[in-house]
Design a protein around this motif. Structure first.
Motif, mmCIF file in Angstrom:
data_model
loop_
_atom_site.group_PDB
_atom_site.id
_atom_site.type_symbol
_atom_site.label_atom_id
_atom_site.label_comp_id
_atom_site.label_asym_id
_atom_site.label_seq_id
_atom_site.Cartn_x
_atom_site.Cartn_y
_atom_site.Cartn_z
ATOM 1 N N ASN A 13 -38.445 32.457 -34.153
ATOM 2 C CA ASN A 13 -37.074 32.514 -34.655
ATOM 3 C C ASN A 13 -36.439 31.133 -34.538
ATOM 4 O O ASN A 13 -36.772 30.372 -33.627
ATOM 5 C CB ASN A 13 -36.253 33.531 -33.872
ATOM 6 N N CYS A 21 -30.099 23.789 -36.582
ATOM 7 C CA CYS A 21 -31.155 24.574 -35.935
ATOM 8 C C CYS A 21 -32.500 23.861 -36.057
ATOM 9 O O CYS A 21 -32.673 22.946 -36.855
ATOM 10 C CB CYS A 21 -31.237 25.979 -36.518
ATOM 11 N N SER A 48 -26.261 24.376 -43.610
ATOM 12 C CA SER A 48 -27.591 24.885 -43.939
ATOM 13 C C SER A 48 -28.326 25.343 -42.681
ATOM 14 O O SER A 48 -29.009 26.366 -42.683
ATOM 15 C CB SER A 48 -28.424 23.812 -44.647
ATOM 16 N N LYS A 50 -26.912 26.432 -39.908
ATOM 17 C CA LYS A 50 -26.279 27.666 -39.449
ATOM 18 C C LYS A 50 -26.758 28.860 -40.266
ATOM 19 O O LYS A 50 -27.016 29.932 -39.740
ATOM 20 C CB LYS A 50 -24.763 27.537 -39.526
ATOM 21 N N ASN A 51 -26.905 28.669 -41.585
ATOM 22 C CA ASN A 51 -27.408 29.743 -42.440
ATOM 23 C C ASN A 51 -28.844 30.107 -42.104
ATOM 24 O O ASN A 51 -29.202 31.285 -42.090
ATOM 25 C CB ASN A 51 -27.297 29.352 -43.910
ATOM 26 N N CYS A 52 -29.671 29.103 -41.845
ATOM 27 C CA CYS A 52 -31.065 29.365 -41.456
ATOM 28 C C CYS A 52 -31.129 30.170 -40.169
ATOM 29 O O CYS A 52 -31.878 31.137 -40.062
ATOM 30 C CB CYS A 52 -31.832 28.058 -41.276
ATOM 31 N N GLU A 54 -28.981 32.132 -38.985
ATOM 32 C CA GLU A 54 -28.427 33.476 -39.174
ATOM 33 C C GLU A 54 -29.365 34.399 -39.955
ATOM 34 O O GLU A 54 -29.448 35.591 -39.670
ATOM 35 C CB GLU A 54 -27.090 33.368 -39.904
ATOM 36 N N HIS A 55 -30.084 33.867 -40.944
ATOM 37 C CA HIS A 55 -30.825 34.719 -41.876
ATOM 38 C C HIS A 55 -32.347 34.697 -41.722
ATOM 39 O O HIS A 55 -33.016 35.611 -42.212
ATOM 40 C CB HIS A 55 -30.482 34.334 -43.315
ATOM 41 N N LEU A 56 -32.919 33.682 -41.099
ATOM 42 C CA LEU A 56 -34.380 33.589 -41.006
ATOM 43 C C LEU A 56 -34.888 34.181 -39.697
ATOM 44 O O LEU A 56 -34.235 34.084 -38.664
ATOM 45 C CB LEU A 56 -34.828 32.134 -41.113
ATOM 46 N N THR A 57 -36.082 34.763 -39.757
ATOM 47 C CA THR A 57 -36.719 35.335 -38.578
ATOM 48 C C THR A 57 -38.190 34.945 -38.554
ATOM 49 O O THR A 57 -38.749 34.515 -39.564
ATOM 50 C CB THR A 57 -36.609 36.869 -38.567
ATOM 51 N N ARG A 60 -41.266 34.805 -41.519
ATOM 52 C CA ARG A 60 -40.803 34.641 -42.898
ATOM 53 C C ARG A 60 -41.480 33.448 -43.546
ATOM 54 O O ARG A 60 -41.696 32.418 -42.932
ATOM 55 C CB ARG A 60 -39.286 34.398 -42.938
#
Length: 71
Positions: A13, A21, A48, A50-52, A54-57, A60
Motif C-alpha cells: 500500500n 506518497c 497526485s 494524496k490521490n494515490c 487514497e485510491h491505490l492498494t 493494483r
C-alpha cells in the motif's frame, strides 16, 4: 532529464508522506532469455500523491510516467 515510463504492480500500500506518497513498483525485465522482477521506489508529490494514497492498494496494476532524479 531522463523520462521514465513503467508498468507494474504495487508491492505494498502507498506510504503517506508529508508532501505526497511513496510507492513500491514491481516490474519485469528480460535479461537475455530469463525474465526477472525489479523493484522501483516511486515518489508522487502534491495532490497526485494524496490521490494515490487514497485510491491505490497493494496488487493494483499501475502506469507511471515521470523522470529519474539522479541524486
Amino acid at each position: 532529464m531522463n523520462k521514465f515510463i513503467g508498468v507494474g504492480f504495487l508491492g505494498d500500500n502507498p506510504e503517506v508522506l508529508e508532501k505526497g506518497c511513496k510507492l513500491s513498483l514491481a516490474t519485469e525485465v528480460w535479461d537475455g532469455t530469463k525474465k526477472r522482477t525489479i523493484w522501483l521506489k516511486v515518489f508522487v508529490f502534491g495532490q497526485s500523491g494524496k490521490n494515490c494514497a487514497e485510491h491505490l492498494t497493494k496488487g493494483r496494476r499501475i502506469l507511471v510516467v515521470g523522470y529519474r532524479d539522479w541524486e
